[in-house]
Design an enzyme around this catalytic site. Structure first.
Site, PDB file in Angstrom:
ATOM      1  CG  ASP A 129      -9.685 -12.138  -0.294  1.00 42.75           C
ATOM      2  OD1 ASP A 129     -10.774 -12.725  -0.065  1.00 42.75           O
ATOM      3  OD2 ASP A 129      -8.834 -12.582  -1.105  1.00 42.75           O
ATOM      4  CG  ASN A 171      -0.866   8.426   4.541  1.00 44.35           C
ATOM      5  OD1 ASN A 171      -1.085   7.377   3.937  1.00 44.35           O
ATOM      6  ND2 ASN A 171      -0.361   9.501   3.962  1.00 44.35           N
ATOM      7  CB  THR A 195      -7.320 -16.280   0.044  1.00 41.56           C
ATOM      8  OG1 THR A 195      -7.601 -15.329  -1.006  1.00 41.56           O
ATOM      9  CG2 THR A 195      -7.845 -17.641  -0.370  1.00 41.56           C
ATOM     10  NE  ARG A 200      -3.907   1.908   2.472  1.00 42.36           N
ATOM     11  CZ  ARG A 200      -4.268   2.582   3.569  1.00 42.36           C
ATOM     12  NH1 ARG A 200      -3.641   2.353   4.721  1.00 42.36           N
ATOM     13  NH2 ARG A 200      -5.236   3.458   3.517  1.00 42.36           N
ATOM     14  CG  ASP A 250       8.261  12.447  -3.970  1.00 39.04           C
ATOM     15  OD1 ASP A 250       7.548  11.681  -3.289  1.00 39.04           O
ATOM     16  OD2 ASP A 250       8.031  13.670  -4.075  1.00 39.04           O
ATOM     17  N   GLY A 287       4.294  12.286  -6.956  1.00 37.36           N
ATOM     18  CA  GLY A 287       5.107  11.264  -7.623  1.00 37.36           C
ATOM     19  C   GLY A 287       5.820  10.342  -6.651  1.00 37.36           C
ATOM     20  CG  HIS A 296      -8.266  -3.107  -1.596  1.00 36.13           C
ATOM     21  ND1 HIS A 296      -9.193  -2.126  -1.847  1.00 36.13           N
ATOM     22  CD2 HIS A 296      -7.144  -2.444  -1.177  1.00 36.13           C
ATOM     23  CE1 HIS A 296      -8.666  -0.930  -1.603  1.00 36.13           C
ATOM     24  NE2 HIS A 296      -7.414  -1.097  -1.205  1.00 36.13           N
ATOM     25  CG  HIS A 304      -1.320   5.761   0.767  1.00 31.77           C
ATOM     26  ND1 HIS A 304      -1.915   5.961   1.980  1.00 31.77           N
ATOM     27  CD2 HIS A 304      -2.251   5.127   0.008  1.00 31.77           C
ATOM     28  CE1 HIS A 304      -3.147   5.473   1.969  1.00 31.77           C
ATOM     29  NE2 HIS A 304      -3.371   4.956   0.783  1.00 31.77           N
ATOM     30  N   PRO A 339      -7.255   9.036  -3.351  1.00 29.89           N
ATOM     31  CG  PRO A 339      -6.971   7.727  -5.260  1.00 29.89           C
ATOM     32  CD  PRO A 339      -6.206   8.544  -4.253  1.00 29.89           C
TER      33      PRO A 339
HETATM   34  C1  HEM Z   1      -8.784   2.735  -5.725  1.00 35.97           C
HETATM   35  C2  HEM Z   1      -8.549   3.512  -4.705  1.00 35.97           C
HETATM   36  C3  HEM Z   1      -8.238   2.978  -3.347  1.00 35.97           C
HETATM   37  C4  HEM Z   1      -8.918   3.235  -2.210  1.00 35.97           C
HETATM   38  C5  HEM Z   1     -10.119   4.133  -2.069  1.00 35.97           C
HETATM   39  C6  HEM Z   1      -8.278   2.488  -1.160  1.00 35.97           C
HETATM   40  C7  HEM Z   1      -8.675   2.517   0.161  1.00 35.97           C
HETATM   41  C8  HEM Z   1      -8.158   1.713   1.159  1.00 35.97           C
HETATM   42  C9  HEM Z   1      -8.603   1.701   2.516  1.00 35.97           C
HETATM   43  C10 HEM Z   1      -9.689   2.596   3.107  1.00 35.97           C
HETATM   44  C11 HEM Z   1      -7.899   0.766   3.172  1.00 35.97           C
HETATM   45  C12 HEM Z   1      -8.021   0.391   4.642  1.00 35.97           C
HETATM   46  C13 HEM Z   1      -7.058   1.239   5.458  1.00 35.97           C
HETATM   47  C14 HEM Z   1      -7.251   1.110   6.943  1.00 35.97           C
HETATM   48  O1  HEM Z   1      -8.282   0.620   7.391  1.00 35.97           O
HETATM   49  O2  HEM Z   1      -6.345   1.520   7.698  1.00 35.97           O
HETATM   50  C15 HEM Z   1      -6.987   0.179   2.237  1.00 35.97           C
HETATM   51  C16 HEM Z   1      -6.092  -0.818   2.528  1.00 35.97           C
HETATM   52  C17 HEM Z   1      -5.189  -1.333   1.633  1.00 35.97           C
HETATM   53  N1  HEM Z   1      -4.975  -0.875   0.349  1.00 35.97           N
HETATM   54 FE1  HEM Z   1      -6.134   0.420  -0.669  1.00 35.97          FE
HETATM   55  N2  HEM Z   1      -7.234   1.790  -1.670  1.00 35.97           N
HETATM   56  C18 HEM Z   1      -7.158   2.064  -3.000  1.00 35.97           C
HETATM   57  C19 HEM Z   1      -6.188   1.615  -3.871  1.00 35.97           C
HETATM   58  C20 HEM Z   1      -5.127   0.822  -3.501  1.00 35.97           C
HETATM   59  C21 HEM Z   1      -3.975   0.569  -4.321  1.00 35.97           C
HETATM   60  C22 HEM Z   1      -3.726   1.202  -5.678  1.00 35.97           C
HETATM   61  C23 HEM Z   1      -3.184  -0.283  -3.625  1.00 35.97           C
HETATM   62  C24 HEM Z   1      -1.845  -0.871  -4.014  1.00 35.97           C
HETATM   63  C25 HEM Z   1      -1.550  -1.220  -5.228  1.00 35.97           C
HETATM   64  C26 HEM Z   1      -3.852  -0.567  -2.379  1.00 35.97           C
HETATM   65  C27 HEM Z   1      -3.402  -1.454  -1.432  1.00 35.97           C
HETATM   66  C28 HEM Z   1      -3.985  -1.630  -0.195  1.00 35.97           C
HETATM   67  C29 HEM Z   1      -3.574  -2.657   0.734  1.00 35.97           C
HETATM   68  C30 HEM Z   1      -2.562  -3.756   0.482  1.00 35.97           C
HETATM   69  C31 HEM Z   1      -4.319  -2.454   1.900  1.00 35.97           C
HETATM   70  C32 HEM Z   1      -4.191  -3.218   3.229  1.00 35.97           C
HETATM   71  C33 HEM Z   1      -3.081  -2.553   4.018  1.00 35.97           C
HETATM   72  C34 HEM Z   1      -2.769  -3.138   5.379  1.00 35.97           C
HETATM   73  O3  HEM Z   1      -3.315  -4.153   5.773  1.00 35.97           O
HETATM   74  O4  HEM Z   1      -1.929  -2.527   6.064  1.00 35.97           O
HETATM   75  N3  HEM Z   1      -5.009   0.146  -2.326  1.00 35.97           N
HETATM   76  N4  HEM Z   1      -7.147   0.785   1.008  1.00 35.97           N
END
Ligand code: HEM
Ligand SMILES: *[C@@H]1O[C@H](CO)[C@@H](O)[C@H](O)[C@H]1NC(C)=O
Ligand SMILES: *[C@@H]1O[C@H](CO)[C@@H](O)[C@H](O)[C@H]1NC(C)=O
Ligand SMILES: *[C@@H]1O[C@H](CO)[C@@H](O)[C@H](O)[C@H]1NC(C)=O
Ligand SMILES: *[C@@H]1O[C@H](CO)[C@@H](O)[C@H](O)[C@H]1NC(C)=O
Length: 332
Positions: free
Chosen positions: A246, A96, A249, A64, A76, A74, A194, A68, A164
């Site tokens: 998920d 964050n 899994t 993730r 960086d 960019g 996700h 961010h 986003p």
């Molecule tokens: C499409 C827009 C996206 C939105 C709105 C979004 C939103 C979120 C939110 C709200 C969470 C939960 C954070 C929390 O509860 O602390 C999350 C977790 C996560 N996101 Fe996204 N996300 C997006 C795109 C992405 C992208 C592009 C990636 C990486 C390629 C990503 C990878 C992850 C991962 C792996 C987690 C779990 C992180 C953890 O367990 O520490 N997400 N995301």
């Protein structure tokens, strides 16, 4: 007259070649550290495998970080900077704060790399390397990581506040991706991250009880799944409870995210919208369906989209710096 115009055109030619050379110099490449830090890939991988022994979630958290970092001025390393006299940290944004994690592991990678090859590998490249290794170690695809980014001396909290959001409409998500040069295929493929990791109740509990002020749950949420989520996230209770992104899994990088979305089991509003929003049928829904029907199609596209995301306006050449400590700008 003619010598005047020819001197203009030869000046233009010189400028053209200077720009061309800068452009070539500015290219990222997979062999960037071959001479200066040949073990960089192994060093990153060893540190994160060790971190994983005590933190099963760390691969998701590190993946993730690339999102961010790259979406905010960019790729960086700006995400990694802490508050200081000159920096207002991006770590304070809603996306964050009490959410982005893995920073001590980035520090450990940086320390190991400073031992092996001092002053060489940027923090921005560490993020991208850690994301690739994390996905691969979780059962996902591998790809050829492009390297040579340099680190910023600034951060942008405002831009981080505009990441986003899980509450954004599909149109807003599409335009935020498009603003950094990523298209609908990238949006859907990258949302597939996700497939692992966790989310706090606060990011989706509105869907369970009072969706968009309707007093009813989100109608696009599977009923049985909703009951399960309500047990995990009781109304007005602990907004910091954690849930698997998920349910099928939770710690494996696979294509179940897309099968979940097809079964109305996308956890975040932004996940389900890719299939269910008005306007999805002519944009993102066919892409969701193609990834749900074939894991290797998803894997190929995910790898390509991570490279695309990694190419968002990097600092290269003599721009920025190689930070000694990822949390602070050098000599500050
Ligand atoms: C499409 C827009 C996206 C939105 C709105 C979004 C939103 C979120 C939110 C709200 C969470 C939960 C954070 C929390 O509860 O602390 C999350 C977790 C996560 N996101 Fe996204 N996300 C997006 C795109 C992405 C992208 C592009 C990636 C990486 C390629 C990503 C990878 C992850 C991962 C792996 C987690 C779990 C992180 C953890 O367990 O520490 N997400 N995301
Ligand atoms: C960083 O500074 C901001 C703005 O001055 C402040 O709101 C925030 O609490 C600080 N964060 C930390 C972790 O000290
Ligand atoms: C920070 O990002 C915003 C866009 O989100 C931009 O308008 C602003 O100019 C940036 N600030 C700096 C200092 O670059
Ligand atoms: C998005 O861009 C990729 C190239 O990076 C291309 O293969 C793909 O077809 C594009 N997707 C859409 C929906 O335009
Ligand atoms: C749902 O939210 C709306 C708007 O925030 C609020 O006016 C309403 O009272 C809430 N309904 C319930 C049942 O909590």
């Amino acid at each position: 007259m003619s010598s005047y115009s020819s001197s203009i055109s030869s000046t233009a030619l010189v400028i053209f070649f200077v720009l061309l050379l800068r452009g070539i110099e500015a290219q990222l490449s997979s062999d960037f550290y071959d001479d200066t830090c040949p073990d960089v890939y192994d060093i990153v991988r060893n540190v994160i495998e060790q971190a994983h022994e005590s933190d099963i979630r760390i691969y998701a958290s590190l993946t993730r970080l690339q999102f961010h970092d790259c979406f905010v001025q960019g790729c960086d390393g700006s995400l990694l900077l802490d508050n200081s006299s000159t920096i207002v940290s991006e770590k304070n944004s809603p996306a964050n704060k009490n959410s982005a994690r893995g920073f001590p592991v980035v520090d450990a990678i940086k320390a190991a790399l400073e031992d092996a090859c001092p002053g060489v590998v940027s923090c921005a490249d560490i993020i991208v390397l850690a994301a690739e290794a994390s996905v691969e170690l979780s059962g996902g695809p591998s790809w050829c990581v492009l390297l040579g980014r340099r680190d910023s001396t600034t951060a942008n909290l405002t831009s981080s506040q505009n990441l986003p959001s899980p509450f954004d409409s599909l149109q807003t998500l599409r335009s935020k991706f498009s603003a950094v040069g990523l298209n609908d295929t990238d949006l859907v493929a990258l949302s597939g991250a996700h497939t692992f990791g966790r989310a706090h109740c606060r990011f989706f509990s509105g869907r369970l009880y009072n969706f968009s002020g309707t007093g009813r749950p989100d109608p696009t949420l599977n009923g049985a799944y909703r009951v399960q989520l309500q047990q995990n996230c009781p109304q007005n209770a602990n907004p910091n409870g954690l849930n698997n992104l998920d349910p099928t899994t939770p710690n494996i990088f696979d294509y179940y995210y897309f099968l979940n979305v097809e079964n109305n089991r996308g956890l975040l509003q932004s996940d389900q919208e890719l299939l269910s929003a008005a306007g999805a049928a002519s944009t993102t829904a066919p892409i969701v369906n193609s990834f749900a029907s074939d894991q290797s199609t998803f894997f190929c596209n995910f790898a390509a989209s991570m490279i695309n995301m990694g190419n968002i306006s990097p600092l290269t050449g003599d721009q920025g710096e190689i930070r000694e400590n990822c949390r602070v700008v050098n000599d500050s």
